[in-house]
Scaffold this motif. Structure first.
Motif, PDB file in Angstrom:
ATOM      1  N   GLU A   1      10.395 -34.712  -4.044  1.00  0.00           N
ATOM      2  CA  GLU A   1       9.116 -35.342  -4.374  1.00  0.00           C
ATOM      3  C   GLU A   1       7.979 -34.655  -3.622  1.00  0.00           C
ATOM      4  N   MET A   2       7.626 -33.480  -4.113  1.00  0.00           N
ATOM      5  CA  MET A   2       6.552 -32.683  -3.510  1.00  0.00           C
ATOM      6  C   MET A   2       6.069 -31.663  -4.522  1.00  0.00           C
ATOM      7  N   ALA A   3       4.930 -31.057  -4.196  1.00  0.00           N
ATOM      8  CA  ALA A   3       4.379 -29.981  -5.008  1.00  0.00           C
ATOM      9  C   ALA A   3       4.800 -28.643  -4.417  1.00  0.00           C
ATOM     10  N   LEU A   4       4.832 -27.625  -5.238  1.00  0.00           N
ATOM     11  CA  LEU A   4       5.121 -26.268  -4.775  1.00  0.00           C
ATOM     12  C   LEU A   4       3.873 -25.410  -4.950  1.00  0.00           C
ATOM     13  N   GLY A   5       3.701 -24.462  -4.028  1.00  0.00           N
ATOM     14  CA  GLY A   5       2.551 -23.576  -4.092  1.00  0.00           C
ATOM     15  C   GLY A   5       2.751 -22.353  -3.231  1.00  0.00           C
ATOM     16  N   ALA A   6       1.650 -21.695  -2.877  1.00  0.00           N
ATOM     17  CA  ALA A   6       1.682 -20.435  -2.129  1.00  0.00           C
ATOM     18  C   ALA A   6       1.763 -20.624  -0.625  1.00  0.00           C
ATOM     19  N   HIS A   7       1.542 -21.843  -0.147  1.00  0.00           N
ATOM     20  CA  HIS A   7       1.555 -22.108   1.295  1.00  0.00           C
ATOM     21  C   HIS A   7       2.051 -23.524   1.539  1.00  0.00           C
ATOM     22  N   GLU A   8       2.181 -23.877   2.776  1.00  0.00           N
ATOM     23  CA  GLU A   8       2.621 -25.216   3.151  1.00  0.00           C
ATOM     24  C   GLU A   8       1.414 -26.052   3.555  1.00  0.00           C
ATOM     25  N   GLY A   9       1.499 -27.328   3.364  1.00  0.00           N
ATOM     26  CA  GLY A   9       0.426 -28.226   3.762  1.00  0.00           C
ATOM     27  C   GLY A   9       0.450 -29.484   2.927  1.00  0.00           C
ATOM     28  N   TYR A  10      -0.741 -29.979   2.627  1.00  0.00           N
ATOM     29  CA  TYR A  10      -0.886 -31.190   1.826  1.00  0.00           C
ATOM     30  C   TYR A  10      -1.994 -30.989   0.803  1.00  0.00           C
ATOM     31  N   VAL A  11      -1.831 -31.606  -0.361  1.00  0.00           N
ATOM     32  CA  VAL A  11      -2.798 -31.527  -1.450  1.00  0.00           C
ATOM     33  C   VAL A  11      -2.934 -32.922  -2.067  1.00  0.00           C
ATOM     34  N   GLY A  12      -3.797 -33.032  -3.040  1.00  0.00           N
ATOM     35  CA  GLY A  12      -3.911 -34.241  -3.842  1.00  0.00           C
ATOM     36  C   GLY A  12      -3.401 -33.957  -5.242  1.00  0.00           C
TER      37      GLY A  12
ATOM     38  N   VAL B   1       3.658 -17.098  -6.310  1.00  0.00           N
ATOM     39  CA  VAL B   1       3.444 -16.446  -5.004  1.00  0.00           C
ATOM     40  C   VAL B   1       4.359 -17.068  -3.956  1.00  0.00           C
ATOM     41  N   GLY B   2       4.488 -18.388  -3.968  1.00  0.00           N
ATOM     42  CA  GLY B   2       5.351 -19.069  -3.007  1.00  0.00           C
ATOM     43  C   GLY B   2       6.835 -18.943  -3.315  1.00  0.00           C
ATOM     44  N   ALA B   3       7.153 -18.357  -4.453  1.00  0.00           N
ATOM     45  CA  ALA B   3       8.547 -18.164  -4.863  1.00  0.00           C
ATOM     46  C   ALA B   3       8.917 -16.681  -4.912  1.00  0.00           C
ATOM     47  N   GLU B   4       8.083 -15.812  -4.370  1.00  0.00           N
ATOM     48  CA  GLU B   4       8.275 -14.367  -4.497  1.00  0.00           C
ATOM     49  C   GLU B   4       9.666 -13.907  -4.053  1.00  0.00           C
ATOM     50  N   GLN B   5      10.099 -14.323  -2.898  1.00  0.00           N
ATOM     51  CA  GLN B   5      11.409 -13.876  -2.395  1.00  0.00           C
ATOM     52  C   GLN B   5      12.556 -14.481  -3.206  1.00  0.00           C
TER      53      GLN B   5
END
Length: 171
Positions: free
Chosen positions: A94-105, A153-157
């Motif tokens: 239960e989270m979002a995926l992106g290019a970095h770690e942190g928090y979003v809305g 970008v956050g899944a590159e590897q």
């Protein structure tokens, strides 16, 4: 609300109409795209469903793959995902995926809940797919309403290591 065997958020119009129309035609939502991709998948170890919504893709993926990891940041959608997806060969993150770690809305839309997307805020956890270190990924489905590039970008590897078939869902 229950529509054609799928639990949807109350007030959902877009998916209700889509599921009803497909049922009249004798088809199931999104399965044609998956059916087109499956012949390209050489193994069926792990599928990743990014932007899983209420499980419309995952309910098919669990029948085709040994394991499914699904990512869905909207709590109401995650609750319905658990009602819609059978079996025990899946994990819902239960989270979002992106290019970095942190928090979003999350920007939500009444009547078309599949349009939800990441926006400014601090109430939803954001991770990179690479943080999971998956080494057995054969298919990745991404449906994140215009936020595909940060997810990739956050899944590159993960993409380089596994060379999975990738489906990017767009309207």
């Amino acid at each position: 609300m229950l529509c054609e065997g799928v639990y949807l958020p109350d007030g959902e119009v877009h998916f209700r109409d889509t599921l009803t129309a497909l049922a009249r035609e004798g088809r199931s939502a999104f399965y044609p795209a998956l059916a087109a991709a499956l012949p390209q998948v050489t193994a069926r170890r792990r599928a990743i469903d990014i932007g899983a919504h209420v499980g419309l893709w995952s309910r098919w993926l669990v029948n085709e793959f040994n394991w499914v990891d699904a990512f869905e940041p909207v709590p109401e959608h995650a609750k319905l995902f658990r009602r819609n997806v059978d079996g025990s060969n899946w994990t819902l993150h239960e989270m979002a995926l992106g290019a970095h770690e942190g928090y979003v809305g999350m920007k939500l839309f009444v009547g078309d809940t599949g349009r939800a997307y990441v926006c400014e805020g601090d109430n939803v956890k954001l991770q990179r797919l690479d943080n999971y270190g998956f080494s057995d990924v054969d298919l990745i489905k991404i449906d994140v309403e215009g936020c595909e590039l940060p997810v990739v970008v956050g899944a590159e590897q993960t993409l380089k290591r596994n060379k999975p078939v990738v489906i990017i869902e767009q309207r």
